[in-house]
Enzyme design. Structure first.
Site, short mmCIF file in Angstrom:
data_model
loop_
_atom_site.label_atom_id
_atom_site.label_comp_id
_atom_site.label_asym_id
_atom_site.label_seq_id
_atom_site.Cartn_x
_atom_site.Cartn_y
_atom_site.Cartn_z
N ASN A 1 38.46 29.17 -8.41
CA ASN A 1 39.17 27.98 -7.92
C ASN A 1 39.20 26.87 -8.95
O ASN A 1 39.84 25.86 -8.74
CB ASN A 1 38.52 27.48 -6.63
N TYR B 1 32.01 34.54 -3.37
CA TYR B 1 32.22 33.10 -3.44
C TYR B 1 33.63 32.77 -2.96
O TYR B 1 34.62 33.26 -3.52
CB TYR B 1 32.05 32.56 -4.87
N ARG C 1 0.80 -1.23 0.00
CA ARG C 1 0.00 0.00 0.00
C ARG C 1 0.83 1.28 0.00
O ARG C 1 0.31 2.37 -0.10
CB ARG C 1 -0.96 -0.02 1.20
#
Ligand code: UD1
Ligand code: CA
Length: 472
Positions: free
Chosen positions: A391, A371, A17
């Site tokens: 980076n 960032y 179910r």
């Protein structure tokens, strides 16, 4: 009384179910697969070994339980679903030579508490008692096995499908949680038959067998039936999750944590929170998050698998995962701390700052639109608005090292790998590609040129060009 305890957890069923391709017991309740809860309480009760009977999606369930509990759980595969008695017969194969009390529970009862298991064990430890079981009084007992009593004593359990109208009127139901002496259980399971409405081997038949054999059976009734409620479909699952959430929230509140709106606060089962910390509405704390004392976690913060020290302030809508935020640090609003983000004592990140595998030293700040990826920022440094560490060059990731008390002007672009020495200055708008020495000032931008009085001429030209454009 020191009889040792082992456990059998029945979890071979499909859970039709749920309408899912995923095994029922792997569906999450507050972020943890349902099966973790019964295994957890069994281990908490000192059960060893814990035998898990698996069948439907056996390999997925086994892989998950092994990852989570290691060799504390053993597995028996029930290849055909012939009933709970048959499943227990498989499970007891893991308990060869074991001579104490066997806890038996189902894999789909996530709210069962260790306290209730303890009560069932205590019942089974009474002199002459062989079986302890958990019952509950419910308003709608449809579908459950009923506890049939002779006077005050338990006589047997009758399954709903086998029950007479009078038996169906009984509101005391069998929770499916038992503590049984191992010796009796072995004999009884071997003697079970499947002569009943469902043609299954019913584990519940061991109750009448115990009575017939001159043993005593003790039933312990739970205070709150939600404890033994199973999750058969997703609506019930959601109800259980709500109930568990309320229980966890209440535990934290009683232990000294303020929740401004407990109904919208999600705290995972493994989360730890220190005294006098306040959680505003809509806060979600997940995984193995640990939060210290006297913190304020503001509206809508989502904190996953992170560590937060004391007196930390998390402003609204900050999202963090595997981050480490130390005492007195501040983050947000709208900060994003990704795995490996570290804010040391008193460091600050403000709005729209993203950090990944980066450390902000004590008292360092990155207050706006920045960032920081793979960067190490020294104590007291100031990272100006819009600063970006570059980076990644499409192939590899490189580090940016920023020394103590460095001042990085707004909108600087730091192209890694690159290092900036202590006390250095980076002029706003610089693109930094080369190392900057301690106390140096770096200008990495085009020199400004001023043309005196040239603005009117520029305007005239612009206007004429725009008109020409419209006529076309
Ligand atoms: C069972 C009890 C019932 C009790 C109810 C409580 C029996 C015969 N009945 O009924 O008295 O009120 O639990 O929730 O025991 N399982 C297996 N292999 C099988 C069958 C079941 O591993 O062959 C597992 C299921 O995955 C589940 C547990 O045993 O975790 C209980 O099975 P389920 O079919 O839900 O039993 P109920 O009919 O609900
Ligand atoms: Ca059930």
């Amino acid at each position: 009384m020191g009889r040792s305890v082992a456990a059998i957890i029945l979890a071979a069923g499909q859970g039709t179910r749920m309408n899912s391709t995923k095994a029922k017991v792997l569906h999450p309740v507050l972020g943890r697969p349902m099966i973790d809860y019964p295994i957890g309480v069994a281990l908490q009760s000192g059960a060893s070994p814990v035998a898990l009977v698996i069948g439907h999606q056996a390999e997925e369930v086994r892989a998950h339980a092994t990852r989570t509990f290691g060799d504390r759980v053993q597995f028996q595969v029930q290849t055909e679903r012939l009933g709970t008695g048959h499943a227990a017969r498989e499970g007891i194969k893991s308990l060869q030579g074991f001579d104490g009390l066997v806890l038996i529970l189902s894999g789909d009862v996530p709210l069962l508490t260790a306290t209730s298991l303890e009560k069932v064990l205590d019942a089974a430890r009474q002199p002459q008692c062989t079986v302890g079981l958990l019952s509950a009084r419910v308003s709608d007992p449809t579908g459950y096995g009923r506890i049939v009593r002779a006077g005050a004593a338990v006589a047997r359990i009758v399954e709903h499908k086998d029950a007479s109208p009078a038996e169906r009127a009984i509101s005391e139901i069998n929770a499916g949680v038992y503590a049984v002496s191992a010796a009796f259980l072995r004999e009884a399971l071997a003697d079970l038959s499947n002569d009943n409405a469902q043609g299954e081997y019913y584990l519940t038949d061991i109750i009448a067998m115990a009575i017939a054999g001159g043993h005593t059976v003790q039933a312990v009734t739970v205070d709150d039936p939600i404890e033994v409620a199973g999750a058969n479909n997703r609506a019930q699952l959601a109800e259980l999750e709500t109930a568990l959430r309320a229980r966890i929230n209440r535990r934290h509140m009683l232990a000294g944590v303020s929740l401004q709106d407990p109904t919208t606060t999600f705290i995972g089962p493994e989360v730890v929170i220190g005294q006098d910390t306040t959680l505003a509405p809509g806060v979600h704390l997940r995984g193995r998050t640990e939060i210290g004392r006297d913190c304020f976690i503001d509206v809508g913060a989502v904190v996953d698998d992170s560590k937060i020290g004391d007196q930390v302030r998390i402003h609204p809508y900050t999202v963090m995962e595997q981050a480490d935020v130390r005492t007195g640090a501040v983050a947000g609003p709208f900060a994003r701390l990704r795995p490996g983000a570290e804010l040391l004592e008193g460091a600050k990140v403000g709005n729209f700052v993203e950090m990944k595998k980066s450390r902000l030293g004590p008292g360092a700040k990155a207050n706006h639109l920045t960032y920081l990826g793979d960067a190490d920022v020294g104590e007291g440094a100031n990272i100006g608005a819009g600063t970006i560490t570059c980076n990644y060059d499409g192939y590899g990731k490189y580090r940016t090292e920023i020394g103590r008390n460095v001042f990085v002007g707004s909108n600087a672009t730091l192209v890694a790998p690159v290092a900036i020495g202590d006390d250095a200055y980076v002029a706003a708008g610089s693109v930094v590609t080369e190392e900057i020495g301690p106390a140096d000032v770096a200008f990495g931008r085009a020199r400004q040129v001023n043309k005196p009085g040239r603005a009117p001429e520029l305007r005239d030209r612009a206007r004429a060009a725009a008109e020409g454009h419209k006529r076309r």
